[in-house]
Scaffold this motif. Structure first.
Motif, mmCIF file in Angstrom:
data_model
loop_
_atom_site.group_PDB
_atom_site.id
_atom_site.type_symbol
_atom_site.label_atom_id
_atom_site.label_comp_id
_atom_site.label_asym_id
_atom_site.label_seq_id
_atom_site.Cartn_x
_atom_site.Cartn_y
_atom_site.Cartn_z
ATOM 1 N N SER A 402 0.831 -1.183 0.000
ATOM 2 C CA SER A 402 0.000 0.000 0.000
ATOM 3 C C SER A 402 0.878 1.250 0.000
ATOM 4 O O SER A 402 1.807 1.356 -0.800
ATOM 5 C CB SER A 402 -0.941 -0.051 1.215
ATOM 6 N N LEU A 403 0.613 2.185 0.887
ATOM 7 C CA LEU A 403 1.432 3.386 0.933
ATOM 8 C C LEU A 403 2.892 3.060 1.251
ATOM 9 O O LEU A 403 3.802 3.760 0.816
ATOM 10 C CB LEU A 403 0.863 4.353 1.972
ATOM 11 N N THR A 429 6.736 -4.443 -4.501
ATOM 12 C CA THR A 429 5.670 -3.706 -3.821
ATOM 13 C C THR A 429 4.335 -4.381 -4.090
ATOM 14 O O THR A 429 4.141 -5.038 -5.114
ATOM 15 C CB THR A 429 5.604 -2.232 -4.276
ATOM 16 N N TYR A 430 3.391 -4.189 -3.159
ATOM 17 C CA TYR A 430 2.087 -4.851 -3.203
ATOM 18 C C TYR A 430 0.984 -3.802 -3.047
ATOM 19 O O TYR A 430 0.929 -3.099 -2.032
ATOM 20 C CB TYR A 430 1.970 -5.892 -2.085
ATOM 21 N N GLY A 431 0.126 -3.689 -4.061
ATOM 22 C CA GLY A 431 -1.001 -2.764 -3.979
ATOM 23 C C GLY A 431 -0.589 -1.335 -3.733
ATOM 24 O O GLY A 431 -1.269 -0.596 -3.016
ATOM 25 N N ALA A 432 0.510 -0.908 -4.349
ATOM 26 C CA ALA A 432 1.036 0.433 -4.092
ATOM 27 C C ALA A 432 0.358 1.468 -4.984
ATOM 28 O O ALA A 432 0.080 1.208 -6.154
ATOM 29 C CB ALA A 432 2.543 0.460 -4.328
ATOM 30 N N VAL A 459 -6.542 0.534 -4.837
ATOM 31 C CA VAL A 459 -5.541 1.505 -4.398
ATOM 32 C C VAL A 459 -4.503 1.826 -5.472
ATOM 33 O O VAL A 459 -4.085 2.979 -5.600
ATOM 34 C CB VAL A 459 -4.880 1.026 -3.091
ATOM 35 N N PRO A 460 -4.033 0.861 -6.293
ATOM 36 C CA PRO A 460 -3.061 1.232 -7.322
ATOM 37 C C PRO A 460 -3.577 2.251 -8.334
ATOM 38 O O PRO A 460 -2.783 2.810 -9.101
ATOM 39 C CB PRO A 460 -2.755 -0.110 -8.016
ATOM 40 N N PRO A 709 -4.880 -0.115 6.083
ATOM 41 C CA PRO A 709 -5.355 1.093 5.422
ATOM 42 C C PRO A 709 -4.256 1.939 4.806
ATOM 43 O O PRO A 709 -3.132 1.972 5.272
ATOM 44 C CB PRO A 709 -6.048 1.856 6.551
ATOM 45 N N LEU A 710 -4.644 2.648 3.779
ATOM 46 C CA LEU A 710 -3.801 3.641 3.117
ATOM 47 C C LEU A 710 -4.448 4.993 3.321
ATOM 48 O O LEU A 710 -5.532 5.251 2.808
ATOM 49 C CB LEU A 710 -3.700 3.337 1.621
ATOM 50 N N ASP A 711 -3.838 5.855 4.098
ATOM 51 C CA ASP A 711 -4.334 7.201 4.327
ATOM 52 C C ASP A 711 -3.511 8.110 3.446
ATOM 53 O O ASP A 711 -2.431 8.563 3.820
ATOM 54 C CB ASP A 711 -4.175 7.554 5.810
#
Length: 716
Positions: A402-403, A429-432, A459-460, A709-711
């Motif tokens: 993520s982030l 990276t995963y789901g960045a 998210v990507p 989560p990605l904020d």
């Protein structure tokens, strides 16, 4: 027997230690196979009840006899320093920071093997029958400095610690300030079975090419980055530190793997067992957690206050207090330095605004997302400090989810750009999300980056490319497009068009999990390289359709990051495991990577996407303003349609592709440790699935509800 009764044969009221020198005893050091040859020639010291030392060497069978010592028990130590220069051990002894007090006994114990491959004490050694006393001992029982050694393994045959304390209380024994060693009793032959000094080390490929091993292993470490370090006490330790919390970074590396335990938990709420592939190595070649010993290392002394060093401060970065809420851990062995970045996991501050402002990437070229860049700058100093101390040419393997993936990308490129550092970096990276603009991506083209994307992970797709370098806005029509997407449509029309400045752009080679359903109704996925943006935009659209309309950007981002396909333990890790098993089975059977049925399913999905793009192009053409011959949507849409055509051609090759061991295990493909590693991994029932194609293990209900989560803006 009371203490006074015990002392009577040896001592009287006038003499604390017996002066009669007619004592005799013998002892033998053996490994778990009952052989003493591993310790032949080893230098020992025995201290009798008057503190008199007796020095000698074990014979070729690990045996020694001591005669003429003062009557009573003695203390046996093996604290002779390892003296061979020009070896791996001598580099650890001589390093500038945290030189290790390695003894000859430690080196010998690292060359022995466990009788039980799980590393558990058997208690059935036939050598027990060869002595009057039998102890199962650790290297740490015989040496003065033990902070760098593993925790003691449980055993019913441990030497009694109270005997050593009793000798200290009676004021005899060796003259050292802290008494150590094993107490032997007179007129006895004692067999000492030394636990091998072996550790488990997660296997990581150091080659540039993508491999299923790293896909799976680094997914686990990316998830572990969400855990705490687990050190007790967390700050200002006095004399020792412990790592009791499972899961935690410190517990995994300093306790479980150092103690030869096969750990599997990387998330506090995890119930499914996902075991890494472990290789057994000599203890000194494990992933290291630095020792804490204020008597040996001045930088560990508590009186230093805020400047005191300890493992949590050296290996773990947590910037919660300074506002970026970035978290990362770092560790190393002689071949790899591992860095995992979490990014932010706290929603306490909420989204501060809808800004996707870009700032100059000072360490290279192009511009980066302002919040991501601040987080990168926060963690950079921590990483460089560690590398300055322990980088000796190892491959630097980095990962992030993520982030954390976005920050890891900026960190990797920043390190790569340091003049004369020669850092050789490999990034997964995963789901960045997108971290920087197209100029940055072009400038970082030689950075090896494998970017893993789950098909339904939204998210990507953020920040959208049109989020420009200056404006805090939604472009006209974007709110409508995002809040009320047409059924089955793709959210790419605005996403492929920029308003100003260079657009946000992904970096790295995309590896995409394409979902399929197996004939038995279970779910699986095919990992491939589609080479197009539409799939990522479709993931965002699918998430919004499931979650409902959210016209404001704050609500949109919150929805996207809590979509279950973005979770690690419920999505990315199971898919990575299934890919590893699928590829293993394909090599075992010498079969294709996908079956004809799977190809048809994937091809139909791509054909549907292509039609959606074409329909969107026709719709936009109908609404094109009069006299506008350069309508901005056409060019990117046409380019994406072309990329989808190329993706279908790539898919065709999967039907004929034959995998090799190197595709699965990378640089370990022909390693002598691979087969023992696989044998250990397949002992776990969770890894024994043998369907035609490996299915994805379904997540439990608790794991489905755990967000990673990605904020995206709160760190600005």
């Amino acid at each position: 027997m009371t203490m006074e009764q015990w002392k009577q044969p040896f001592f009287n009221e006038k003499m604390p230690a017996c002066a009669l020198r007619d004592g005799m005893l013998s002892f033998c050091l053996v490994d778990e196979s009952g052989e003493g040859k591993a310790y032949g020639g080893l230098k020992y010291e025995v201290f009798d009840s008057a503190g008199q030392p007796y020095k000698g060497h074990l014979n070729g069978d690990g045996f020694a006899r001591v005669d003429g010592h003062c009557r009573g028990p003695v203390v046996l130590v093996f604290d002779a320093e390892f003296e061979t220069k020009g070896t791996f051990y001598s580099t650890l002894q001589a390093r500038e920071k945290y030189p290790l007090p390695i003894t000859e006994l430690q080196v010998r114990a690292e060359q022995t093997q466990f009788s039980d491959p799980t590393g558990k004490r058997t208690g059935l050694s036939h050598s027990r029958q060869n002595g009057d006393q039998f102890y199962q001992v650790e290297v740490s029982d015989f040496v003065r400095h033990i902070a760098h050694l593993p925790p003691v393994a449980p055993s019913p045959h441990r030497p009694q610690r109270h005997a050593l304390k009793m000798m200290a209380d009676l004021s005899f024994g060796p003259p050292q300030p802290t008494l150590f060693g094993v107490v032997l009793f007179p007129n006895n032959h004692t067999v000492l079975e030394v636990r091998p000094l072996r550790a488990l080390r997660p296997m990581l490929s150091t080659q540039d090419d993508f491999c299923a091993l790293n896909l799976y292993q680094l997914a686990l470490f990316a998830s572990l980055s969400y855990c705490s370090f687990g050190q007790v006490p967390p700050e200002k330790p006095q004399d020792e530190v412990r790592f009791p919390l499972d899961p935690s970074v410190g517990n995994l590396f300093a306790e479980q793997l150092a103690g030869h335990q096969e750990a599997w938990r990387v998330d506090p709420e995890q119930t499914q067992r996902f075991y890494p592939l472990y290789e057994e190595v000599p203890y000194s070649r494990r992933f290291e957690i630095l020792p804490f010993d204020p008597a040996l290392y001045p930088q560990n002394r508590p009186e230093l206050g805020d400047q005191q060093e300890h493992p949590a401060r050296s290996h773990f970065f947590d910037d919660e207090k300074d506002g970026t809420d970035t978290q990362a851990f770092i560790t190393h062995h002689d071949e790899v330095i591992l860095i995992a970045v979490r990014g932010t996991a706290s929603a306490a501050d909420g989204l501060r605004d809808a800004n996707a402002h870009q700032v100059h990437f000072a360490e290279g070229v192009g511009k980066a997302h302002d919040g991501f860049y601040q987080a990168y700058r926060a963690v950079r100093k921590f990483v460089l400090r560690y590398l300055d101390q322990f980088h000796t040419g190892q491959r630097i393997v980095m990962c992030g989810h993520s982030l954390g993936g976005a920050i890891a990308l900026l960190l990797a490129e920043g390190l790569r750009r340091i003049p004369d550092a020669n850092y050789n970096i490999l990034l997964y990276t995963y789901g960045a999300p997108r971290a920087a603009d197209s100029a940055f991506t072009a400038g970082a083209s030689t950075l090896v980056h494998h970017r893993i994307v789950n098909h339904n992970d939204p998210v990507p797709s953020v920040p959208a490319p049109w989020m420009n370098t200056t404006a805090k806005l939604w472009i006209p029509g974007a709110v409508t497009l995002f809040s009320a997407p047409t059924a089955g449509g793709l959210l790419f029309a605005a996403g492929l068009v920029r308003i100003g400045g260079n657009p946000y752009q992904h970096h790295g080679e995309q590896q995409h999990f394409m979902p399929i359903m197996l004939p038995d109704g279970t779910h699986s996925s095919v990992l491939w390289k589609p080479g197009c943006e539409s799939i990522e935009e479709a993931g965002r659209n699918r998430a919004l359709q499931v979650q409902g309309d959210m016209p404001d950007r704050e609500g949109l981002i919150r929805q996207l990051v809590q979509y279950k396909q973005h979770f690690m333990t419920a999505s990315y890790i199971p898919a990575a495991w299934a890919t590893l098993r699928r590829w293993q089975q394909a090599v075992d059977s010498n079969g294709p990577l996908v079956t004809q049925r799977e190809f048809d399913l994937l091809d139909h999905a791509l054909a549907t996407m292509r039609k959606q793009l074409q329909d969107k192009r026709r719709e936009l053409t109908r609404h094109r303003p009069a006299n506008d011959r350069t309508y901005a949507y056409h060019e990117p849409l046409n380019a994406e349609i072309d990329r989808l055509n190329s993706s279908r051609e790539r898919l065709q090759t999967l039907r004929w592709r034959r995998l090799e061991a190197r595709d699965i295990y990378g640089s370990h493909a022909h390693s002598v440790t691979l087969q023992p590693c696989l044998k250990r991994w397949f002992r776990h029932r969770e890894n024994q699935t043998r369907t035609q194609i490996a299915s994805i293990p379904p997540a439990t209900q608790s794991e489905l509800g755990r967000a990673q989560p990605l904020d995206i803006d709160s760190i600005q």
